[in-house]
Design a protein around this motif. Sequence first.
Motif, PDB file in Angstrom:
ATOM      1  N   GLU A   5     -13.983 -14.385   8.197  1.00 48.91           N
ATOM      2  CA  GLU A   5     -12.724 -14.089   8.931  1.00 48.91           C
ATOM      3  C   GLU A   5     -12.559 -14.889  10.447  1.00 48.91           C
ATOM      4  OE1 GLU A   5      -9.787 -12.560   8.264  1.00 48.91           O
ATOM      5  OE2 GLU A   5     -10.762 -12.674   6.254  1.00 48.91           O
ATOM      6  N   LEU A   6     -13.705 -14.870  11.233  1.00 52.70           N
ATOM      7  CA  LEU A   6     -13.963 -15.360  12.342  1.00 52.70           C
ATOM      8  C   LEU A   6     -13.688 -17.042  12.220  1.00 52.70           C
ATOM      9  CD1 LEU A   6     -17.328 -13.885  13.895  1.00 52.70           C
ATOM     10  CD2 LEU A   6     -14.797 -13.765  14.722  1.00 52.70           C
ATOM     11  N   PRO A  41     -20.160  -7.539   3.670  1.00 58.44           N
ATOM     12  CA  PRO A  41     -19.364  -7.396   4.635  1.00 58.44           C
ATOM     13  C   PRO A  41     -19.569  -7.942   5.910  1.00 58.44           C
ATOM     14  CG  PRO A  41     -20.879  -5.630   4.090  1.00 58.44           C
ATOM     15  CD  PRO A  41     -20.994  -6.497   3.074  1.00 58.44           C
ATOM     16  N   VAL A  42     -20.944  -8.518   6.207  1.00 57.91           N
ATOM     17  CA  VAL A  42     -21.308  -9.017   7.375  1.00 57.91           C
ATOM     18  C   VAL A  42     -20.690 -10.603   7.258  1.00 57.91           C
ATOM     19  CG1 VAL A  42     -22.857  -9.911   8.816  1.00 57.91           C
ATOM     20  CG2 VAL A  42     -23.024  -7.585   8.259  1.00 57.91           C
ATOM     21  N   LYS A  52     -17.040 -10.802   7.338  1.00 57.42           N
ATOM     22  CA  LYS A  52     -16.580 -10.797   8.803  1.00 57.42           C
ATOM     23  C   LYS A  52     -16.618 -12.301   9.470  1.00 57.42           C
ATOM     24  CE  LYS A  52     -17.806  -8.699  13.242  1.00 57.42           C
ATOM     25  NZ  LYS A  52     -18.831  -7.829  14.003  1.00 57.42           N
ATOM     26  N   LEU A  53     -17.822 -13.153   9.156  1.00 61.50           N
ATOM     27  CA  LEU A  53     -18.194 -14.504   9.631  1.00 61.50           C
ATOM     28  C   LEU A  53     -16.950 -15.215   9.092  1.00 61.50           C
ATOM     29  CD1 LEU A  53     -21.811 -14.844   9.663  1.00 61.50           C
ATOM     30  CD2 LEU A  53     -20.141 -14.637  11.598  1.00 61.50           C
ATOM     31  N   ASP A 109     -26.906  -9.106   6.374  1.00 69.50           N
ATOM     32  CA  ASP A 109     -26.309  -8.498   5.414  1.00 69.50           C
ATOM     33  C   ASP A 109     -27.656  -7.730   4.793  1.00 69.50           C
ATOM     34  OD1 ASP A 109     -23.253  -8.144   4.954  1.00 69.50           O
ATOM     35  OD2 ASP A 109     -23.525 -10.389   4.693  1.00 69.50           O
ATOM     36  N   TYR A 128     -27.358 -16.462  10.401  1.00 72.20           N
ATOM     37  CA  TYR A 128     -27.052 -15.405   9.429  1.00 72.20           C
ATOM     38  C   TYR A 128     -28.189 -15.515   8.293  1.00 72.20           C
ATOM     39  CZ  TYR A 128     -25.434 -13.207   5.020  1.00 72.20           C
ATOM     40  OH  TYR A 128     -24.906 -12.517   3.900  1.00 72.20           O
ATOM     41  N   PHE A 152     -26.458 -12.299  12.604  1.00 71.51           N
ATOM     42  CA  PHE A 152     -25.691 -11.422  11.676  1.00 71.51           C
ATOM     43  C   PHE A 152     -26.694 -11.079  10.299  1.00 71.51           C
ATOM     44  CE2 PHE A 152     -22.843 -13.638  14.461  1.00 71.51           C
ATOM     45  CZ  PHE A 152     -21.926 -12.437  14.688  1.00 71.51           C
TER      46      PHE A 152
END
Length: 267
Positions: free
Chosen positions: A67-68, A60-61, A64-65, A48, A9, A46
């Motif tokens: 949430e993973l 947002p990216v 998302k991580l 941003d 990231y 990933f």
Amino acid sequence: MNKSKVAIYSCYLTMPKEQEEIYKKHIADIKKDIEKNPCAELIGEFVDICPRNTPLEKRPVLLKLLELSKDDNLNEIAIPSLKHIGRNMDAMMNIVQAFDKQRVGLKFYAECINTASPQMMSNLKRVCGIVTGTEPIIKEKKKNVVMYYAYPFCKPEKEQKHRESIEICKSKLVENKNVNLVDCVIDIGGGNKPITERIGFKELMQICNKKDIDEIYTYSIETLAPKTKDFISCCKMFEEKGIGIKFIETDLEMDYDVRTDNYIMTL
């Protein structure tokens, strides 16, 4: 054997071509490091695209991580360096702690920092003042600054006054052990041109695009942009790049506050 799931990231808004080549090499090296580890599995890269001062809730990216990680589909995040997650210590620690709660470590390759280490997390908390009554064990990195001073063509006596103010700015920067003076831009003339069309200001922006600049130092608001419209334009441009502004004469500072999502003034 269950492999550790690793994501690469980073976060940035703009990147000069020469820095982009260095960045791509760092990413390639990180991928090789992960792929040669039999216990690790790379799940992707990933990014941003936003200012590095942007808080977690507006990435947002990175969300998302997060949430993973809640579904146990992520165990580690590999990041090229600290500057690729944020310039602001509060913002960085909010991100670090959010993932630490999900038992996900952040590994910063350039600084050899891995937050999966309990000792490293303790050190980071001490640096940020989360644990009180202790002395910081890591010194804050010096700010990279550019001095900018603009003034119109004028009579010799006024010209001399400006020259004296320029020397005051330079001497204060040289004396300041917390800054690294990258360059000085003296912008004379300009007339009624918008600030973005001034030769000196264009030079300043080129320096900001090529170097990792943290703050612009100038003598006063008038020596940055005397017109209100130009001043607001400057603030917006530097805010987008995550660059603060320091006015020496009034000891006024403008910077991005991650807690309020505003570009604020402080004395």
